[in-house]
Design a protein around this motif. Structure first.
Motif, PDB file in Angstrom:
ATOM      1  N   SER A 118       0.829  -1.207   0.000  1.00  0.00           N
ATOM      2  CA  SER A 118       0.000   0.000   0.000  1.00  0.00           C
ATOM      3  C   SER A 118       0.862   1.255   0.000  1.00  0.00           C
ATOM      4  O   SER A 118       0.489   2.278  -0.579  1.00  0.00           O
ATOM      5  CB  SER A 118      -0.947   0.002   1.196  1.00  0.00           C
ATOM      6  OG  SER A 118      -0.231  -0.050   2.422  1.00  0.00           O
ATOM      7  N   CYS A 119       2.026   1.175   0.621  1.00  0.00           N
ATOM      8  CA  CYS A 119       2.953   2.305   0.616  1.00  0.00           C
ATOM      9  C   CYS A 119       3.422   2.607  -0.811  1.00  0.00           C
ATOM     10  O   CYS A 119       3.322   3.757  -1.277  1.00  0.00           O
ATOM     11  CB  CYS A 119       4.146   2.017   1.516  1.00  0.00           C
ATOM     12  SG  CYS A 119       5.458   3.252   1.458  1.00  0.00           S
ATOM     13  N   ILE A 120       3.939   1.596  -1.495  1.00  0.00           N
ATOM     14  CA  ILE A 120       4.449   1.796  -2.854  1.00  0.00           C
ATOM     15  C   ILE A 120       3.325   2.205  -3.802  1.00  0.00           C
ATOM     16  O   ILE A 120       3.502   3.094  -4.647  1.00  0.00           O
ATOM     17  CB  ILE A 120       5.166   0.532  -3.362  1.00  0.00           C
ATOM     18  CG1 ILE A 120       6.342   0.169  -2.444  1.00  0.00           C
ATOM     19  CG2 ILE A 120       5.640   0.725  -4.787  1.00  0.00           C
ATOM     20  CD1 ILE A 120       7.420   1.209  -2.362  1.00  0.00           C
ATOM     21  N   GLU A 121       2.173   1.568  -3.669  1.00  0.00           N
ATOM     22  CA  GLU A 121       1.045   1.929  -4.540  1.00  0.00           C
ATOM     23  C   GLU A 121       0.654   3.387  -4.374  1.00  0.00           C
ATOM     24  O   GLU A 121       0.283   4.064  -5.348  1.00  0.00           O
ATOM     25  CB  GLU A 121      -0.157   1.027  -4.229  1.00  0.00           C
ATOM     26  CG  GLU A 121      -0.007  -0.394  -4.736  1.00  0.00           C
ATOM     27  CD  GLU A 121      -1.188  -1.267  -4.365  1.00  0.00           C
ATOM     28  OE1 GLU A 121      -1.366  -2.318  -5.026  1.00  0.00           O
ATOM     29  OE2 GLU A 121      -1.940  -0.913  -3.430  1.00  0.00           O
ATOM     30  N   SER A 122       0.730   3.905  -3.145  1.00  0.00           N
ATOM     31  CA  SER A 122       0.330   5.294  -2.909  1.00  0.00           C
ATOM     32  C   SER A 122       1.248   6.281  -3.625  1.00  0.00           C
ATOM     33  O   SER A 122       0.821   7.386  -3.989  1.00  0.00           O
ATOM     34  CB  SER A 122       0.307   5.591  -1.405  1.00  0.00           C
ATOM     35  OG  SER A 122       1.615   5.717  -0.855  1.00  0.00           O
ATOM     36  N   ILE A 123       2.503   5.906  -3.849  1.00  0.00           N
ATOM     37  CA  ILE A 123       3.428   6.785  -4.573  1.00  0.00           C
ATOM     38  C   ILE A 123       2.975   6.951  -6.015  1.00  0.00           C
ATOM     39  O   ILE A 123       3.105   8.037  -6.603  1.00  0.00           O
ATOM     40  CB  ILE A 123       4.853   6.208  -4.527  1.00  0.00           C
ATOM     41  CG1 ILE A 123       5.338   6.072  -3.080  1.00  0.00           C
ATOM     42  CG2 ILE A 123       5.817   7.074  -5.334  1.00  0.00           C
ATOM     43  CD1 ILE A 123       6.660   5.325  -2.936  1.00  0.00           C
ATOM     44  N   TYR A 124       2.419   5.893  -6.576  1.00  0.00           N
ATOM     45  CA  TYR A 124       1.982   5.928  -7.972  1.00  0.00           C
ATOM     46  C   TYR A 124       0.545   6.429  -8.125  1.00  0.00           C
ATOM     47  O   TYR A 124      -0.011   6.368  -9.221  1.00  0.00           O
ATOM     48  CB  TYR A 124       2.135   4.538  -8.597  1.00  0.00           C
ATOM     49  CG  TYR A 124       3.582   4.187  -8.877  1.00  0.00           C
ATOM     50  CD1 TYR A 124       4.200   4.620 -10.041  1.00  0.00           C
ATOM     51  CD2 TYR A 124       4.328   3.468  -7.952  1.00  0.00           C
ATOM     52  CE1 TYR A 124       5.532   4.315 -10.298  1.00  0.00           C
ATOM     53  CE2 TYR A 124       5.669   3.166  -8.199  1.00  0.00           C
ATOM     54  CZ  TYR A 124       6.258   3.595  -9.372  1.00  0.00           C
ATOM     55  OH  TYR A 124       7.584   3.309  -9.616  1.00  0.00           O
ATOM     56  N   LYS A 125      -0.041   6.935  -7.070  1.00  0.00           N
ATOM     57  CA  LYS A 125      -1.380   7.525  -7.124  1.00  0.00           C
ATOM     58  C   LYS A 125      -1.331   9.046  -6.992  1.00  0.00           C
ATOM     59  O   LYS A 125      -2.295   9.676  -6.589  1.00  0.00           O
ATOM     60  CB  LYS A 125      -2.255   6.932  -6.015  1.00  0.00           C
ATOM     61  CG  LYS A 125      -2.556   5.453  -6.196  1.00  0.00           C
ATOM     62  CD  LYS A 125      -3.404   4.913  -5.050  1.00  0.00           C
ATOM     63  CE  LYS A 125      -3.704   3.430  -5.217  1.00  0.00           C
ATOM     64  NZ  LYS A 125      -4.506   2.884  -4.079  1.00  0.00           N
ATOM     65  N   GLN A 126      -0.195   9.629  -7.322  1.00  0.00           N
ATOM     66  CA  GLN A 126      -0.022  11.075  -7.182  1.00  0.00           C
ATOM     67  C   GLN A 126      -0.292  11.843  -8.470  1.00  0.00           C
ATOM     68  O   GLN A 126      -0.268  13.073  -8.484  1.00  0.00           O
ATOM     69  CB  GLN A 126       1.390  11.391  -6.676  1.00  0.00           C
ATOM     70  CG  GLN A 126       1.707  10.798  -5.318  1.00  0.00           C
ATOM     71  CD  GLN A 126       0.721  11.255  -4.261  1.00  0.00           C
ATOM     72  OE1 GLN A 126       0.400  12.444  -4.158  1.00  0.00           O
ATOM     73  NE2 GLN A 126       0.230  10.314  -3.468  1.00  0.00           N
ATOM     74  N   GLY A 127      -0.518  11.129  -9.567  1.00  0.00           N
ATOM     75  CA  GLY A 127      -0.770  11.796 -10.844  1.00  0.00           C
ATOM     76  C   GLY A 127       0.488  12.365 -11.479  1.00  0.00           C
ATOM     77  O   GLY A 127       0.407  13.207 -12.383  1.00  0.00           O
ATOM     78  N   LEU A 128       1.657  11.918 -11.029  1.00  0.00           N
ATOM     79  CA  LEU A 128       2.919  12.409 -11.570  1.00  0.00           C
ATOM     80  C   LEU A 128       3.358  11.560 -12.751  1.00  0.00           C
ATOM     81  O   LEU A 128       3.153  10.347 -12.771  1.00  0.00           O
ATOM     82  CB  LEU A 128       4.005  12.373 -10.494  1.00  0.00           C
ATOM     83  CG  LEU A 128       3.811  13.244  -9.254  1.00  0.00           C
ATOM     84  CD1 LEU A 128       4.899  12.941  -8.225  1.00  0.00           C
ATOM     85  CD2 LEU A 128       3.807  14.714  -9.614  1.00  0.00           C
TER      86      LEU A 128
END
Length: 272
Positions: free
Chosen positions: A45-55
């Motif tokens: 969930s930590c790593i997935e949250s990084i890729y949910k930033q729209g960057l």
């Protein structure tokens, strides 16, 4: 009576944020450093949250430092590592959190660094606004707000929690000394709420002290005492997971006391 001057800066709109980041589309603007040690339950969930930033993936990199984890932490994120070209893994024997983060800093290429804990998560869609303001102003540090949640609250987020209206959020120019005083008062001396300019850390040779916990304290305090330009925003970008068994929540024993004393002595010496 003098009228108080409002020196706050507006956070960018979504279009302004996208414009700033697109103008730097071929540059690595951010390195997210994630230390991993026995966090099998939380790391995905930590790593997935990084890729949910729209960057855009061309704008950032993820550096996962495997500190000799003894569980299946690396196995549960292997598909994510395979899927993305901007995530890199450093494998090392167990050396502790300070050396792990130092090794991540040494490998980072981003203009700014974000060092998060592997059992926490980033709030989706928030990091881009803070990163864009950092890139625009070229400050040494940007300090953001954060939320504290239990496992149950995180599982229910965001349906049970509404973030502040973006129009009400602000970002304020400040000094490192002001940040130091305010964080001391609030007992909020956490590195994971801050974007650090990489060149600032390198030029001042700021690193974590090996072999202690509470390593955040001397690191952040040295940054505050040496920073020339800073911003602080009311935007929360981070969720701190409240869980038993973490290093700072376990019983305060001799090792904790020695670590805390080392952190305080380092800060005292810096203050001179």
């Amino acid at each position: 009576m003098k009228r108080k001057t409002n020196n706050s800066l507006p956070l960018q709109s979504n279009l302004q944020t996208e414009s700033i980041l697109m103008n730097n589309a071929h540059e690595i603007l951010l390195s997210v450093i994630v230390p991993v040690y026995n966090v099998e339950q939380y790391i995905r969930s930590c790593i997935e949250s990084i890729y949910k930033q729209g960057l855009s993936e061309s704008n950032f990199e993820v550096i996962v430092v495997n500190d000799g984890t003894q569980d299946n932490s690396m196995g549960v994120i292997q598909d994510i590592v395979n899927e993305h070209s901007n995530i890199f893994v450093i494998n090392q024997e167990n050396q502790g959190i300070s050396i792990t983060r130092n090794n991540g800093i040494a490998q980072a290429k981003g203009e700014y660094l974000l060092m998060i804990d592997s059992d926490d998560i980033l709030i989706p869609g928030t990091l881009g606004h803070v990163l864009a303001k950092a890139v625009e102003t070229k400050v040494d540090l940007v300090v953001s707000e954060f939320l504290k949640m239990t496992d149950e609250q995180i599982d229910a987020f965001p349906t049970t929690h509404s973030l502040p209206n973006q129009k009400k959020l602000e970002i304020v120019p400040t000094t490192g000394i002001e940040l130091l005083v305010n964080d001391m008062k609030r007992h909020a001396n956490f590195i994971w709420r801050t974007l650090f300019k990489r060149s600032f850390l390198l030029e001042n040779n700021i690193r974590f002290i090996p072999g202690i916990i509470y390593e955040d304290i001397p690191f952040k305090n040295e940054c505050y005492l040496k920073a020339h330009s800073c911003l602080k925003t009311t935007m929360p970008i981070y969720i701190y997971r409240k869980r038993m068994g973490s290093a700072t929540l376990s019983n305060f024993g001799e090792f904790h006391a020695r670590s805390y004393s080392t952190a305080m002595v380092k800060t005292w010496n810096l203050s001179k």
